[in-house]
Design a protein around this motif. Structure first.
Motif, short mmCIF file in Angstrom:
data_model
loop_
_atom_site.label_atom_id
_atom_site.label_comp_id
_atom_site.label_asym_id
_atom_site.label_seq_id
_atom_site.Cartn_x
_atom_site.Cartn_y
_atom_site.Cartn_z
N GLY A 1 39.43 -60.26 84.47
CA GLY A 1 38.42 -61.13 85.07
C GLY A 1 38.58 -61.30 86.57
O GLY A 1 37.59 -61.46 87.29
N TYR A 2 39.82 -61.23 87.06
CA TYR A 2 40.05 -61.46 88.48
C TYR A 2 39.62 -60.27 89.36
O TYR A 2 39.56 -60.39 90.57
CB TYR A 2 41.54 -61.74 88.75
CG TYR A 2 42.12 -62.85 87.91
CD1 TYR A 2 41.45 -64.07 87.75
CD2 TYR A 2 43.33 -62.69 87.24
CE1 TYR A 2 41.97 -65.09 86.98
CE2 TYR A 2 43.86 -63.71 86.46
CZ TYR A 2 43.17 -64.90 86.33
OH TYR A 2 43.69 -65.90 85.56
N LEU A 3 39.38 -59.13 88.74
CA LEU A 3 39.13 -57.92 89.53
C LEU A 3 37.66 -57.77 89.92
O LEU A 3 37.34 -57.05 90.86
CB LEU A 3 39.57 -56.68 88.77
CG LEU A 3 40.99 -56.70 88.21
CD1 LEU A 3 41.35 -55.35 87.65
CD2 LEU A 3 41.99 -57.12 89.27
N THR A 4 36.79 -58.41 89.17
CA THR A 4 35.36 -58.28 89.47
C THR A 4 35.10 -58.60 90.94
O THR A 4 35.64 -59.59 91.44
CB THR A 4 34.56 -59.28 88.61
OG1 THR A 4 34.93 -59.07 87.25
CG2 THR A 4 33.06 -59.08 88.77
N PRO A 5 34.32 -57.82 91.66
CA PRO A 5 33.58 -56.65 91.20
C PRO A 5 34.23 -55.34 91.61
O PRO A 5 33.53 -54.34 91.71
CB PRO A 5 32.25 -56.83 91.93
CG PRO A 5 32.68 -57.40 93.26
CD PRO A 5 33.95 -58.18 93.02
N ALA A 6 35.55 -55.33 91.85
CA ALA A 6 36.19 -54.06 92.22
C ALA A 6 36.03 -53.06 91.07
O ALA A 6 36.04 -53.45 89.90
CB ALA A 6 37.68 -54.28 92.50
N SER A 7 35.91 -51.81 91.41
CA SER A 7 35.66 -50.80 90.38
C SER A 7 36.04 -49.43 90.88
O SER A 7 35.94 -49.13 92.08
CB SER A 7 34.17 -50.82 90.03
OG SER A 7 33.77 -49.56 89.52
N GLY A 8 36.48 -48.58 89.97
CA GLY A 8 36.85 -47.21 90.30
C GLY A 8 35.69 -46.43 90.92
O GLY A 8 35.90 -45.44 91.58
N GLN B 1 34.20 -47.23 93.31
CA GLN B 1 34.29 -47.38 94.76
C GLN B 1 35.40 -46.51 95.36
O GLN B 1 35.79 -46.71 96.49
CB GLN B 1 34.55 -48.86 95.10
CG GLN B 1 33.40 -49.76 94.71
CD GLN B 1 33.86 -51.21 94.54
OE1 GLN B 1 35.05 -51.51 94.58
NE2 GLN B 1 32.90 -52.11 94.36
N LYS C 1 27.26 -48.24 97.31
CA LYS C 1 28.42 -49.03 96.89
C LYS C 1 29.50 -49.09 97.98
O LYS C 1 30.50 -49.78 97.83
CB LYS C 1 29.05 -48.43 95.62
CG LYS C 1 28.18 -48.43 94.39
CD LYS C 1 28.41 -49.68 93.56
CE LYS C 1 27.49 -49.72 92.34
NZ LYS C 1 27.36 -51.07 91.80
N VAL D 1 31.03 -53.76 79.45
CA VAL D 1 30.69 -53.40 80.82
C VAL D 1 31.97 -53.17 81.65
O VAL D 1 32.94 -53.91 81.48
CB VAL D 1 29.88 -54.56 81.42
CG1 VAL D 1 29.49 -54.27 82.85
CG2 VAL D 1 28.67 -54.84 80.55
N THR E 1 34.40 -53.07 85.14
CA THR E 1 34.61 -54.16 86.11
C THR E 1 33.59 -54.12 87.23
O THR E 1 33.27 -55.14 87.82
CB THR E 1 36.01 -54.10 86.77
OG1 THR E 1 36.29 -52.77 87.15
CG2 THR E 1 37.08 -54.61 85.83
N GLY E 2 33.06 -52.95 87.51
CA GLY E 2 32.06 -52.85 88.57
C GLY E 2 30.65 -53.08 88.04
O GLY E 2 29.67 -52.87 88.73
N GLY E 3 30.51 -53.45 86.78
CA GLY E 3 29.20 -53.75 86.23
C GLY E 3 28.55 -52.56 85.53
O GLY E 3 27.45 -52.64 85.03
N ARG F 1 23.24 -57.04 85.44
CA ARG F 1 24.47 -57.50 84.79
C ARG F 1 24.18 -58.54 83.71
O ARG F 1 24.86 -58.58 82.68
CB ARG F 1 25.41 -58.09 85.82
CG ARG F 1 26.06 -57.02 86.68
CD ARG F 1 27.12 -57.64 87.54
NE ARG F 1 27.77 -56.62 88.34
CZ ARG F 1 29.08 -56.58 88.57
NH1 ARG F 1 29.85 -57.50 88.05
NH2 ARG F 1 29.60 -55.63 89.30
N VAL G 1 37.04 -59.20 95.37
CA VAL G 1 37.72 -58.05 95.95
C VAL G 1 36.90 -56.78 95.79
O VAL G 1 36.06 -56.69 94.92
CB VAL G 1 39.08 -57.81 95.27
CG1 VAL G 1 40.07 -58.87 95.65
CG2 VAL G 1 38.92 -57.72 93.77
#
Lengths: 367, 367, 367, 367
Positions: free
Chosen positions: A112-119, A121, A150, A308, A310-312, B221, C8
């Protein structure tokens, strides 16, 4: 310059103060430290380091192939660097095993803390795809926005620039088109190859007739055989080839495809040894990238199910689809479809052999 | 009894006179010996030996689970044997690398002599699929005939018999259904889990609202989130679950699914350690079989392109499709979709813990 | 607290600006850029990232075992974390393949610039060895100086501190010594085990007598058998055990060794399942570290031959020697020497089983 | 001939009736069936099948090199076949993982029934060692008898015959000795190389002087450097080389060694590409065989400890020792000791290049 350097030690040389102090757990920031977040950070940093290395190798080969002449020695260098990329790719796939030691429950602890970081990117991964030759129009979209939206402005700019430069696909195609042996006063590769294919197909049809199988199965096989015959037609007839290109089912030019086929068929000629290894290595890289995406998709499926990303994004499905459709060198993979038994192969006249020798080695000396 | 045996030597014990004299090259029979046919034969014999070993392990586990009570010790045995199967499967995948040292040109040299032999005729592989739980109705057909028509009468009979026996899927489902903890005077797993899921989803929605993203992305989302909510509904509501079963999108019973979910969520309880390892190992086997089919398909693509397989099948496409659709334990894979963070997990009351203890260990002592 | 965090993105989260800008080629500084130096830097940075991860896992387990009671759940956590370390170790070994794509000639291109940096200066690797339990007195010296003199003052201080803290070896030994089952009013493990060993040895001697082998070979085998008998004596007789400890050929205490043997022999008891997995994982880690050193030595041999390492050490020979002699858990490896067939194993009385149950699970609830 | 063949099916083609009915469990014969004996039999049968394949490839290469002229095309074939052997060897090592899923306790269950069968009786493995070039005098003895006394008369006869035939070592040495480029009216490889080495060593000495290290360490390094200098002397001075041969520390002839060094140094010349790959592949095979023995020894250690092997040998120690001392191509491995930076390499005159071209390609046309 060298004489003013002070001698290095291991920690300084590797800049370990930076490398080993770049792990900040978000779960700690939020006051709920999750043991496994360290693994999540470290493994992604390792992935990015390897991407940097892959780009270092790929860029050096692109530079080689941008020149007008590429001699045998340079092809040897390119093959060696691709083999290094291949070894790295194999490791990247095996590395997923380590991430799989993290259970979904452990992942949910900090996900949950990583949103919206995503691979998605990962700038380097996009750069890699582009430099290999993935067209923007061939990308699977996971939202209405273009993929480069992005990224922050400077990275987006760079990615768009990479798209304008000749990719590995473009450069290899051009290099193939220049291979000067397909026609000769005494030898036409296409014609001799065409004859050999006819002999092979007729033999196969005769075999089929003599098989003790039921009528239904025979009909089914005859149908498949006729499909095979049509498929060969697409390489004999440049117009059919162009039709496939327009429909998006083939990408490479006809001349380049014939050259690649020639190299595959006569790979045992020492002078074609390195060119064949080059094409093989490219197919390996393409296949391993595809395998990595597939394996990655499987891991995501197991980790977060069909939820979904982490990046949505709808993670699993997207990754799984790109595994096949983001392949760049399908045309080279499919060359096996056009191979024929070595015994049916027309022998290469001495004149052609000499030309090849000249093309791959002597010519470049004038470089 | 021991004293009447004569001592063995290595060659006799391993029956190497038979093993090492079972390679007859068809290309030699036809007077055109092809060096690489030896590899083709040997690697397939090795595959079949490993299939025999896998069946030896699987059969022993099926026997264990056919009994009415399966105690913790037996689960331990099952896990160990599945782990052995998993190691073998990993090797089977790596082994493809060896076959890939044979080039398409070399294969074409003897491929014609093999018609109509085909890997589809591997009796052991079909038996393995059936014993794992693949239903005949879920098989992808590659001709009008049922798959078992490809086999001689006695083998066909055996395969049909296997289909009638309880498969690993059936036995694991029954074992899961018997796990007696879902309800209790003071604890209802489903209800407490339902509450926890609600808390999780609401939290995710709040996070989404606070994200500094554009309106379009937010809508996208929100849509995905509503899909997630609906997905959870299929586990809370037995009727929706049944609807999915009827449509063929889920196979496992509702009770078994809940039990499997329970085991996943409370895997850290020592008493659930082995049950969880059991479910994990099954998913691993399923995934590795799928990975093997995929890898095999890729190899076939590279070797013969999209041509027809030696048995007359459209090899590559068939293999690639089975990779996904011949998976048996999708329901277990998808359980990750229903997991929630450990911190939201309702604590297990002592009464339930004691019941589990009884179910998995003491009970079986009366066996 | 969560609401003050800004969301982030991937690049920031992974601190890629630092990670990807920490590669400075010495060969470039000296004006003679060597393409392959990038690989050399990147692969060592990756190694150090993985070492960080391994230490993260190991430290967390050391903390667990520092407490006076370790319950089954915690053993489960320890096993899972060791399994992660094991997967990382396997990767570290496979990773050598990538470095091997660099030829000796390419290495020589920049090797001169690295002096006196050397892998011996890896602080994290030394820390790992110490925390596992490698004693300074057991280290192979490669110069007159102690190994820690190679490090700057603050790192040296830390290493010496680590040496004073209880290592994994110490903590596991203490944990084993506390296993309370070896003696009981109705059951003495050592006595029953002793009897079983006698039966086994006598049977083996009878078999030997009946073998149709020559007199010379029989004498040779009898001699080996008598050595086996003596070897068993070292576990029955605490004084012989102590003698071995004094001579440096055994390190573990007699009580801990007997407990470890007990766990190995009764590993099928569910309550001993996790303790056995724990010991196995430790042996795996020890073996993989040894395998890594060996593989590393082979790579160095191929890369630089028997020349001097960049840090001035006689690289290959040193690495090869440490492969065996820096192993910490030889005593656990050697336990297989004391195993006997399961059928000869004395059954475990119910009273002991209950005590084990209490020791590993109930007790810890009072924690 | 082809038309009289009846078409094959999969089971017949692979002779699965024989392959899959060659597993007879001794433990069953003795009335105490042990589940794991099946694995023990199957894995050894798989090993023997792979040994058969390895011998098939090796024999075909030996035949090629027995001829007086080996052209580039044939070297390409040899390299491809060695690469196949290498892939098989990698698998053989990974395969040990599967055997490791059998615990020592499970092995002890049937181990007694196998006496005196032993892996030392593997005829194919001995044949492989001989054909690679292992001399009987270099074998580690595990009893007073010669190794071939363990075999029945006909196998012993064959092994002794193999010992009389030229091995891979012999043939490669002869092939290397024939490489005709070491001397020329205008170019002497040895002289130019000698000069380059001098420059390199002097540079290293200068660097050492400028290093800010203590006096003790400087002395230590100077000593190592002087050892390096002496080592190079053994390749410049044929008499020192012969002295090493007599003492058993070197085996290859001086001419062959120089040729191998030449190929290593000038590997980037396209004409030396395949010869270099050939030497590399041989070193890989040697190394992998060594790694297999080592890994095998570790597995035996874990399985039976330091007890006696089933054939009466002191299993672990013997296997571990052979890992190093049964290596055949140490001289090729050690060539890295003689490499120098590419930048110091004297350029190859055109005359030599042309000679190489002639030697490796044109010459063979007259064949």
């Amino acid at each position: 310059m060298g004489n003013i350097r002070s001698p290095v030690d291991y920690t300084t040389y590797l800049q370990l103060d930076k490398i080993l102090n770049s792990q900040r757990l978000m779960s700690e920031e939020y006051g709920k430290p999750a043991h496994d977040e360290m693994l999540f950070i470290v493994i992604h940093q390792v992935y990015e380091l390897w991407f940097k290395q892959i780009l270092h190798e790929l860029d050096s080969v692109l530079t080689l192939f941008r020149s007008n002449f590429v001699d045998e020695k340079q092809i040897g260098v390119a093959v060696a660097r691709f083999h290094r990329i291949i070894e790295i790719q194999k490791l990247l796939i095996e590395q997923i095993r380590i991430l799989e030691t993290m259970t979904p429950l452990d992942f949910l602890e900090f996900r949950g803390y990583l949103t919206p970081a995503s691979g998605f990117q990962s700038f380097q991964f996009r750069a890699l795809e582009i430099k290999l030759g993935l067209l923007e129009s061939d990308r699977i979209r996971f939202s209405k926005e273009a993929y480069h939206e992005k990224f922050p402005e400077d990275q987006k700019e760079k990615l768009l620039n990479y798209q304008r430069e000749p990719s590995l696909f473009d450069l290899i195609q051009r290099w193939l088109e220049r291979t000067p042996f397909l026609k000769d006063e005494s030898f036409s590769f296409v014609d001799r190859y065409h004859e050999a294919v006819e002999i092979m197909l007729e033999e196969e049809e005769r075999t089929l007739e003599s098989l003790p199988i039921g009528e239904e199965e025979r009909q089914q096989r005859l149908q498949l055989m006729s499909a095979t015959r049509k498929h060969f037609q697409t390489i004999f007839d440049p117009e059919e080839h162009e039709a496939l290109r327009k429909s998006g089912r083939r990408r490479i030019s006809h001349d380049a495809l014939l050259a690649a086929l020639f190299i595959h068929l006569y790979r045992d000629e020492p002078i074609l040894h390195l060119p064949f290894q080059l094409l093989s290595a490219i197919v390996d890289m393409d296949e391993l990238l595809s395998a990595w995406r597939y394996r990655h998709a499987m891991m995501v499926l197991r980790m977060i199910g069909k939820k979904v990303g982490t990046g949505g994004s709808a993670g699993y499905q997207y990754l799984k689809n790109t595994s096949e459709s983001h392949r760049v060198f399908n045309d080279l993979v499919n060359i096996s479809t056009f191979l024929i038994p070595r015994t049916l192969l027309p022998p290469l006249p001495e004149s052609v052999r000499r030309k090849l020798q000249f093309h791959f080695t002597v010519q470049s000396d004038s470089n």
